[in-house]
Enzyme design. Structure first.
Site, short mmCIF file in Angstrom:
data_model
loop_
_atom_site.label_atom_id
_atom_site.label_comp_id
_atom_site.label_asym_id
_atom_site.label_seq_id
_atom_site.Cartn_x
_atom_site.Cartn_y
_atom_site.Cartn_z
CB THR A 149 0.61 6.02 -1.37
OG1 THR A 149 1.73 5.76 -0.50
CG2 THR A 149 -0.61 5.27 -0.88
CG LEU B 15 -2.12 -0.90 1.24
CD1 LEU B 15 -2.96 -0.64 2.49
CD2 LEU B 15 -2.97 -0.76 0.00
CE1 TYR B 16 5.07 5.50 3.38
CE2 TYR B 16 6.88 4.29 2.38
CZ TYR B 16 6.40 5.42 3.03
OH TYR B 16 7.25 6.45 3.32
CB SER B 17 5.21 0.36 -2.66
OG SER B 17 6.24 -0.12 -1.87
#
Lengths: 72, 248
Positions: free
Chosen positions: B154, B150-152
């Site tokens: 974004t 998820l972080y990647s």
């Protein structure tokens, strides 16, 4: 809370969970499982449990009680 | 005349460092989730009385556009430069992701800046004032890591947005992103407190773990005239982490 238990069953990849189950003894337990549970609690109950608080939690019953006491 | 810089996520450790640095030369709008922390940061800044505080939680993204536009109008502020530091990290198994998690991280990391840009590029609200934009991305935009999907995604979205904006807004606005590696912050504290992981990181990071000021210095450069021929670029600031083939 029932929905949360369902999600724990998915996270731990087991058929069922019991109040007396020790969290760190599930076969699927690892550091990413811990982070997954933290994210799920945030999503379902709107608060963030710290890794150090989580360390004090032993069984499923402890976890559910902690959530009861802290949920928003 | 002093320019006005909007810093989202101003009370994050990186945002704070950027604010303190820029406060000597610019007027700031400190945007963040917690009023008290924002006021404290403002008090610590140079020229404290010339800065503004705008408290907003990007979880309420639906109401952001109007609320922020009203704030700008009420205070008669135009924003010249924008630094997007607002960001959160979620690490989990892919199978544990739910839509609420996904919405939350995209609201805070991505939709926040899209909405902000829509306001700052509105002529009625901000004229032609905007001239420079910097996003804080992450090396995870370029590389993979278990649990960081998820972080990647974004941060990848931010970098892609950055390039298209750089084209669309040239030559009036320069747009760039900074991709930090591991920096000592509140966000990374739980990772850096693990001695085994810390040992591994120390081998990977040729120049050691980063400090917020390492990122603030790059942001300062990109906002300055020293970088006036640079736009649409990603700047990896990671102490050599990603070129270290031996310990990857």
């Amino acid at each position: 809370m029932e929905q949360f238990k369902e999600r724990l069953i998915d996270i731990f990849e087991v058929e069922e969970i019991n109040d007396t189950d020790v969290i760190k003894q599930f076969e699927a337990w690892d550091s990413l499982t811990l982070l997954s549970i933290i994210a799920t609690i945030d999503s379902e109950f709107g608060f963030q449990i710290s890794a150090s608080d989580f360390d004090k939690i032993e069984t499923i019953a402890d976890l559910l009680q902690f959530i009861e006491n802290n949920k928003k | 005349m002093r320019e006005t810089v909007l810093i989202t996520g101003a009370t994050s450790d990186i945002g704070k460092e950027i604010a303190l640095k820029l406060s000597h030369t610019s007027n700031l709008i400190l945007l963040g989730r917690y009023q008290e922390q924002l006021e404290q940061l403002k008090a610590h800044c140079a020229n404290s009385s010339s800065h503004f505080v705008f408290q907003f939680d990007f979880n309420d993204i639906q109401t952001y556009r109007n609320t922020f536009a009203d704030f700008l109008l009420a205070n008669e502020i135009q924003v010249n430069k924008l630094v997007h530091c607002a960001g959160m990290m979620k690490v989990m198994h892919m199978k544990s992701v739910d839509l609420k998690n996904t919405h939350q991280i995209f609201n805070i990391n991505v939709f926040s800046i899209i909405e902000t840009l829509a306001i700052l590029l509105n002529k009625r609200l901000n004229g032609n004032a905007l001239n420079n934009v910097v996003f804080i991305s992450a090396i995870l935009s370029k590389f993979g890591s278990t649990g960081h999907h998820l972080y990647s995604s974004t941060k990848g979205a931010l970098d892609a947005l950055m390039r298209s904006l750089a084209v669309e807004l040239a030559p009036n606005v320069r747009v760039n992103s900074v991709l930090p590696g591991a920096v000592e912050t509140k966000m990374s504290k739980h990772l850096l407190s693990d001695p085994i992981l810390l040992e591994k990181l120390n081998q990977q990071y040729l120049l050691g773990i980063g400090k917020p000021v390492d990122i603030a210095n790059m942001v300062n450069f990109l906002l300055s005239d020293e970088s006036s021929w640079i736009t649409g670029q990603e700047f990896v600031v990671d102490g050599g982490r990603t070129i270290n083939i031996k310990n990857s």
